[in-house]
Motif scaffolding. Structure first.
Motif, PDB file in Angstrom:
ATOM      1  N   ASP A 152       0.847  -1.206   0.000  1.00 52.11           N
ATOM      2  CA  ASP A 152       0.000   0.000   0.000  1.00 52.11           C
ATOM      3  C   ASP A 152       0.877   1.248   0.000  1.00 52.11           C
ATOM      4  OD1 ASP A 152      -2.203   1.635   0.023  1.00 52.11           O
ATOM      5  OD2 ASP A 152      -2.599   1.373   2.163  1.00 52.11           O
ATOM      6  N   GLN A 153       1.653   1.391  -1.054  1.00 53.90           N
ATOM      7  CA  GLN A 153       2.653   2.448  -1.155  1.00 53.90           C
ATOM      8  C   GLN A 153       2.042   3.845  -1.075  1.00 53.90           C
ATOM      9  OE1 GLN A 153       5.976   1.721  -1.590  1.00 53.90           O
ATOM     10  NE2 GLN A 153       6.910   3.155  -2.981  1.00 53.90           N
ATOM     11  N   ALA A 154       0.855   4.027  -1.645  1.00 51.69           N
ATOM     12  CA  ALA A 154       0.247   5.356  -1.701  1.00 51.69           C
ATOM     13  C   ALA A 154      -0.070   5.892  -0.316  1.00 51.69           C
ATOM     14  CB  ALA A 154      -1.019   5.321  -2.553  1.00 51.69           C
ATOM     15  N   ASN A 155      -0.397   5.011   0.617  1.00 50.48           N
ATOM     16  CA  ASN A 155      -0.822   5.432   1.955  1.00 50.48           C
ATOM     17  C   ASN A 155       0.269   5.301   3.003  1.00 50.48           C
ATOM     18  OD1 ASN A 155      -3.607   6.109   1.361  1.00 50.48           O
ATOM     19  ND2 ASN A 155      -3.955   3.913   1.091  1.00 50.48           N
ATOM     20  N   MET A 156       1.452   4.825   2.609  1.00 50.19           N
ATOM     21  CA  MET A 156       2.531   4.685   3.592  1.00 50.19           C
ATOM     22  C   MET A 156       3.146   6.050   3.882  1.00 50.19           C
ATOM     23  SD  MET A 156       5.911   5.131   2.473  1.00 50.19           S
ATOM     24  CE  MET A 156       6.801   3.937   3.446  1.00 50.19           C
ATOM     25  N   PHE A 214       2.413  -9.381  -8.117  1.00 47.47           N
ATOM     26  CA  PHE A 214       2.873  -8.285  -7.273  1.00 47.47           C
ATOM     27  C   PHE A 214       2.115  -7.000  -7.621  1.00 47.47           C
ATOM     28  CE2 PHE A 214       6.119 -11.449  -7.670  1.00 47.47           C
ATOM     29  CZ  PHE A 214       6.673 -11.556  -6.409  1.00 47.47           C
ATOM     30  N   TYR A 215       1.472  -6.424  -6.617  1.00 46.01           N
ATOM     31  CA  TYR A 215       0.652  -5.226  -6.821  1.00 46.01           C
ATOM     32  C   TYR A 215       1.057  -4.129  -5.847  1.00 46.01           C
ATOM     33  CZ  TYR A 215      -2.331  -8.507  -9.372  1.00 46.01           C
ATOM     34  OH  TYR A 215      -2.808  -9.447 -10.244  1.00 46.01           O
ATOM     35  N   ILE A 216       0.780  -2.899  -6.257  1.00 45.27           N
ATOM     36  CA  ILE A 216       1.106  -1.739  -5.440  1.00 45.27           C
ATOM     37  C   ILE A 216      -0.016  -0.718  -5.578  1.00 45.27           C
ATOM     38  CG2 ILE A 216       2.352  -0.503  -7.289  1.00 45.27           C
ATOM     39  CD1 ILE A 216       4.437   0.283  -5.162  1.00 45.27           C
ATOM     40  N   SER A 217      -0.275   0.042  -4.526  1.00 49.59           N
ATOM     41  CA  SER A 217      -1.307   1.079  -4.618  1.00 49.59           C
ATOM     42  C   SER A 217      -0.703   2.380  -5.121  1.00 49.59           C
ATOM     43  CB  SER A 217      -1.973   1.301  -3.257  1.00 49.59           C
ATOM     44  OG  SER A 217      -1.073   1.909  -2.344  1.00 49.59           O
ATOM     45  N   VAL A 218      -1.483   3.102  -5.917  1.00 46.47           N
ATOM     46  CA  VAL A 218      -1.100   4.421  -6.413  1.00 46.47           C
ATOM     47  C   VAL A 218      -2.265   5.374  -6.165  1.00 46.47           C
ATOM     48  CG1 VAL A 218       0.463   3.525  -8.188  1.00 46.47           C
ATOM     49  CG2 VAL A 218      -1.943   3.892  -8.739  1.00 46.47           C
ATOM     50  N   PRO A 219      -2.003   6.679  -6.003  1.00 42.83           N
ATOM     51  CA  PRO A 219      -3.104   7.625  -5.824  1.00 42.83           C
ATOM     52  C   PRO A 219      -4.093   7.559  -6.990  1.00 42.83           C
ATOM     53  CG  PRO A 219      -1.028   8.664  -5.257  1.00 42.83           C
ATOM     54  CD  PRO A 219      -0.686   7.337  -5.867  1.00 42.83           C
ATOM     55  N   ASN A 220      -5.363   7.609  -6.660  1.00 43.13           N
ATOM     56  CA  ASN A 220      -6.412   7.564  -7.668  1.00 43.13           C
ATOM     57  C   ASN A 220      -6.629   8.969  -8.233  1.00 43.13           C
ATOM     58  OD1 ASN A 220      -8.637   7.141  -9.246  1.00 43.13           O
ATOM     59  ND2 ASN A 220      -9.986   6.454  -7.582  1.00 43.13           N
ATOM     60  N   LYS A 221      -6.077   9.221  -9.403  1.00 45.54           N
ATOM     61  CA  LYS A 221      -6.188  10.541 -10.031  1.00 45.54           C
ATOM     62  C   LYS A 221      -7.619  10.850 -10.455  1.00 45.54           C
ATOM     63  CE  LYS A 221      -3.063   9.399 -13.024  1.00 45.54           C
ATOM     64  NZ  LYS A 221      -2.137   9.418 -14.186  1.00 45.54           N
ATOM     65  N   ARG A 236       7.899  -0.269 -13.727  1.00 42.31           N
ATOM     66  CA  ARG A 236       8.855   0.829 -13.619  1.00 42.31           C
ATOM     67  C   ARG A 236       8.155   2.194 -13.635  1.00 42.31           C
ATOM     68  NH1 ARG A 236      14.110  -0.737 -13.928  1.00 42.31           N
ATOM     69  NH2 ARG A 236      14.486  -2.855 -14.715  1.00 42.31           N
ATOM     70  N   ASN A 237       6.886   2.206 -13.982  1.00 38.03           N
ATOM     71  CA  ASN A 237       6.112   3.448 -13.956  1.00 38.03           C
ATOM     72  C   ASN A 237       5.690   3.812 -12.536  1.00 38.03           C
ATOM     73  OD1 ASN A 237       6.197   3.550 -16.802  1.00 38.03           O
ATOM     74  ND2 ASN A 237       4.402   2.232 -16.948  1.00 38.03           N
ATOM     75  N   THR A 238       5.697   2.826 -11.635  1.00 38.50           N
ATOM     76  CA  THR A 238       5.230   3.071 -10.272  1.00 38.50           C
ATOM     77  C   THR A 238       6.298   2.802  -9.211  1.00 38.50           C
ATOM     78  OG1 THR A 238       4.323   0.809 -10.220  1.00 38.50           O
ATOM     79  CG2 THR A 238       2.817   2.582 -10.837  1.00 38.50           C
ATOM     80  N   ILE A 239       7.412   2.167  -9.598  1.00 36.41           N
ATOM     81  CA  ILE A 239       8.509   1.876  -8.669  1.00 36.41           C
ATOM     82  C   ILE A 239       9.807   2.331  -9.317  1.00 36.41           C
ATOM     83  CG2 ILE A 239       9.734   0.083  -7.380  1.00 36.41           C
ATOM     84  CD1 ILE A 239       7.225  -1.595  -7.464  1.00 36.41           C
ATOM     85  N   SER A 240      10.606   3.069  -8.574  1.00 33.70           N
ATOM     86  CA  SER A 240      11.818   3.665  -9.152  1.00 33.70           C
ATOM     87  C   SER A 240      12.882   2.617  -9.446  1.00 33.70           C
ATOM     88  CB  SER A 240      12.394   4.712  -8.204  1.00 33.70           C
ATOM     89  OG  SER A 240      13.052   4.090  -7.113  1.00 33.70           O
ATOM     90  N   ASP A 241      13.788   2.950 -10.338  1.00 33.17           N
ATOM     91  CA  ASP A 241      14.908   2.066 -10.654  1.00 33.17           C
ATOM     92  C   ASP A 241      15.800   1.832  -9.437  1.00 33.17           C
ATOM     93  OD1 ASP A 241      14.083   1.735 -13.260  1.00 33.17           O
ATOM     94  OD2 ASP A 241      15.428   3.255 -14.084  1.00 33.17           O
ATOM     95  N   ASP A 242      15.955   2.872  -8.591  1.00 32.20           N
ATOM     96  CA  ASP A 242      16.787   2.705  -7.395  1.00 32.20           C
ATOM     97  C   ASP A 242      16.221   1.622  -6.479  1.00 32.20           C
ATOM     98  OD1 ASP A 242      18.532   4.637  -8.220  1.00 32.20           O
ATOM     99  OD2 ASP A 242      17.686   6.240  -6.992  1.00 32.20           O
ATOM    100  N   ILE A 243      14.897   1.630  -6.292  1.00 31.13           N
ATOM    101  CA  ILE A 243      14.270   0.618  -5.447  1.00 31.13           C
ATOM    102  C   ILE A 243      14.409  -0.758  -6.090  1.00 31.13           C
ATOM    103  CG2 ILE A 243      12.047  -0.230  -4.599  1.00 31.13           C
ATOM    104  CD1 ILE A 243      11.259   2.625  -4.004  1.00 31.13           C
ATOM    105  N   LEU A 244      14.164  -0.853  -7.392  1.00 34.99           N
ATOM    106  CA  LEU A 244      14.279  -2.135  -8.079  1.00 34.99           C
ATOM    107  C   LEU A 244      15.709  -2.674  -8.012  1.00 34.99           C
ATOM    108  CD1 LEU A 244      12.015  -1.402 -11.169  1.00 34.99           C
ATOM    109  CD2 LEU A 244      11.505  -2.943  -9.263  1.00 34.99           C
TER     110      LEU A 244
END
Length: 514
Positions: free
Chosen positions: A114-118, A429-436, A473-481
């Motif tokens: 839940d990356q958006a809310n962390m 593998f899923y991740i949350s993003v802000p709902n635009k 890669r659109n939602t997680i940075s290269d540094d984290i990966l």
């Protein structure tokens, strides 16, 4: 008038055709409209709510279902890594004894961050525990349901994700504040789903570093929220009595504000593009609620290179604003703060072990060990060791993940829920993003929620604040990966397989593939 009818009819036809073109689920309801129902009621009873789940549609006792794992971000992947590498049995009957083969190799997993809310650890500090619990229930609902979005821009949710047969809370704060709440929710939904948390595992693991009659200090390094809950300190002392430890065991805790956030690259705590202090910084500072002590600058031994610390002067001694902008520097600040608490207590005990009470922290074990050694060897201006009286020469770091994997193994064995023919390569593998598409969303230029909006929302509105999408890669940075590849390569490979071969990721553009 006839022309108007024709236009209306034509508009309806186009809307129907293009609305049905994506045949993967239900269209998102107006995400800014709330109601007075609790999130649990919305999930169980409100058929018009996005989060409604008809649990009768699924057989949760199917042993071929995936194992669900969730965290507030990517930190819980360290728990998943411990699980997929766990080796306890000797044969296919899952009997005791290592055989060199991973026990969960036939299991698939669904991971959600839940990356958006962390960070979850901050909600208690702003008196938003109810909102935190709502996020945690939504995490469980995601794992138990079949809905997700292919990309952040999708308006239609797909409904072909499998539910899970067991839930592992790979987040200490979520375990402390939400495990019992999830269990209550599951009971109301009339389900029989096991929920496993990491705190009990960590408490047992850290006690095992001591002899039954040994004196010592146990350190707990965790998020501010986990520390505020007293989940670890209470559980350690409870198990101390239950397991028959008779030594003088003291527990000292440190809320690691900014450590997990820097790992997840939360821009309120870490921004690699900055060279000067900024107003929206939320980490330790000279004048903030969590203070950097200028008298301890030599002890912190911060690395100021490459804007890893932000100062408003070229000379550190002249800084009127100092901000941390690097994961290792956050570690330095909090380990010094922990040792200062121990030193000030006048205890005769020594720090023997530290439980890493946040799933993000195992990414930084090298940095933590380096700083602990520096502090053990640090001498003051008169040449005396500053902390040696309060530290063992080798402080053990305890990652609760292995004990969590053991509990999962024992549960699947006891309930005959091991998948006989599955494959971990089918994990998702899923991740949350802000709902635009939620008109109430307040998002910064980096694509994250504004801090005041994130923690200013109100529980009970049941808005679709976020969308759950596959890792990319659109939602997680290269540094984290890159960090995942270096620290937990097996999980990184599973993520790559999901990104490049699974039908659920076919709508992600080539640049987004991992």
């Amino acid at each position: 008038m006839k022309k108007n009818y024709k236009l209306i009819l034509l508009s309806f036809v186009f809307a129907f055709i293009f609305g049905c073109k994506s045949n993967y689920g239900t269209k998102t309801p107006n995400p800014s409209i709330g109601n007075n129902n609790s999130i649990v009621s919305a999930i169980i009873d409100n058929k018009d709510n996005f989060y409604y789940t008809n649990f009768a549609d699924f057989n949760y006792n199917d042993n071929t279902l995936p194992v669900g794992v969730f965290d507030s971000g990517i930190g819980g992947l360290t728990v998943l890594d411990a699980i997929v590498n766990y080796d306890y049995n000797t044969n296919s009957d899952h009997k005791k004894g290592s055989d060199g083969l991973p026990d969960f190799e036939n299991e698939s997993f669904i991971y959600f961050g839940d990356q958006a809310n962390m960070p979850y650890g901050n909600y208690s500090e702003v008196n938003k525990v109810d909102l935190l619990k709502e996020h945690i229930i939504k995490d469980a609902q995601f794992l138990l349901s079949n809905k997700y979005y292919t990309t952040p821009d999708d308006l239609i949710a797909k409904k072909d994700k499998k539910p899970v047969k067991v839930i592992v809370i790979a987040c200490n704060t979520a375990t402390a504040y939400g495990k019992e709440y999830i269990e209550e929710f599951i009971k109301k939904a009339k389900l029989d789903i096991k929920v496993i948390g990491v705190i009990d595992a960590g408490a047992r693991g850290v006690l095992e570093t001591l002899q039954k009659n040994e004196d010592g200090i146990i350190g707990v390094l965790a998020t501010v929220g986990t520390i505020s809950s007293k989940g670890y300190s209470n559980t350690i002392l409870k198990f101390k009595e239950q397991l028959g430890y008779t030594g003088n065991i003291e527990v000292f805790s440190q809320g690691g504000l900014g450590i997990a956030e820097s790992v997840d690259e939360d821009t309120n705590y870490f921004n690699k593009n900055l060279t000067q202090p900024r107003e929206d910084y939320k980490g330790p500072s000279l004048n903030g609620q969590t203070k950097i002590d200028k008298a301890l600058l030599k002890v912190y031994n911060f690395n100021f290179e490459k804007s890893k610390m932000l100062c408003d002067s070229k000379n550190v001694d002249d800084c009127s604003a100092i901000q941390i902008n690097d994961a290792e520097n956050y570690v330095r600040y909090h380990l010094v703060s922990l040792l200062e608490k121990i030193r000030a207590s006048k205890t005769k005990n020594k720090l023997k072990a530290i439980v890493l009470g946040c799933t993000h922290y195992p990414y930084l074990t090298t940095e933590i060990n380096t700083v602990l050694q520096e502090l053990y060897d640090y001498k003051n201006d008169v040449g005396s060791y500053f902390y040696r009286d309060f530290m063992a020469e080798k402080v053990q770091l305890i990652d609760p993940s292995a004990n969590t994997a053991k509990e999962l193994f024992e549960y699947l064995s006891a309930e005959s829920l091991f998948n006989p023919n599955g494959n971990s390569a089918s994990s998702e593998f899923y991740i949350s993003v802000p709902n635009k598409d939620n008109k109430s969303s307040q998002i910064n230029k980096e694509g994250s929620f504004l801090y005041d909006y994130k923690y200013g929302r109100t529980a009970g509105e049941i808005q679709e604040y976020t969308k759950s999408v596959p890792f990319s890669r659109n939602t997680i940075s290269d540094d984290i990966l890159n960090r995942l590849n270096n620290k937990i390569p097996k999980i990184y490979q599973l993520i790559r397989i999901f990104s490049n071969t699974n039908k659920k990721t076919e709508f992600i553009n080539d640049k987004g593939k991992i």
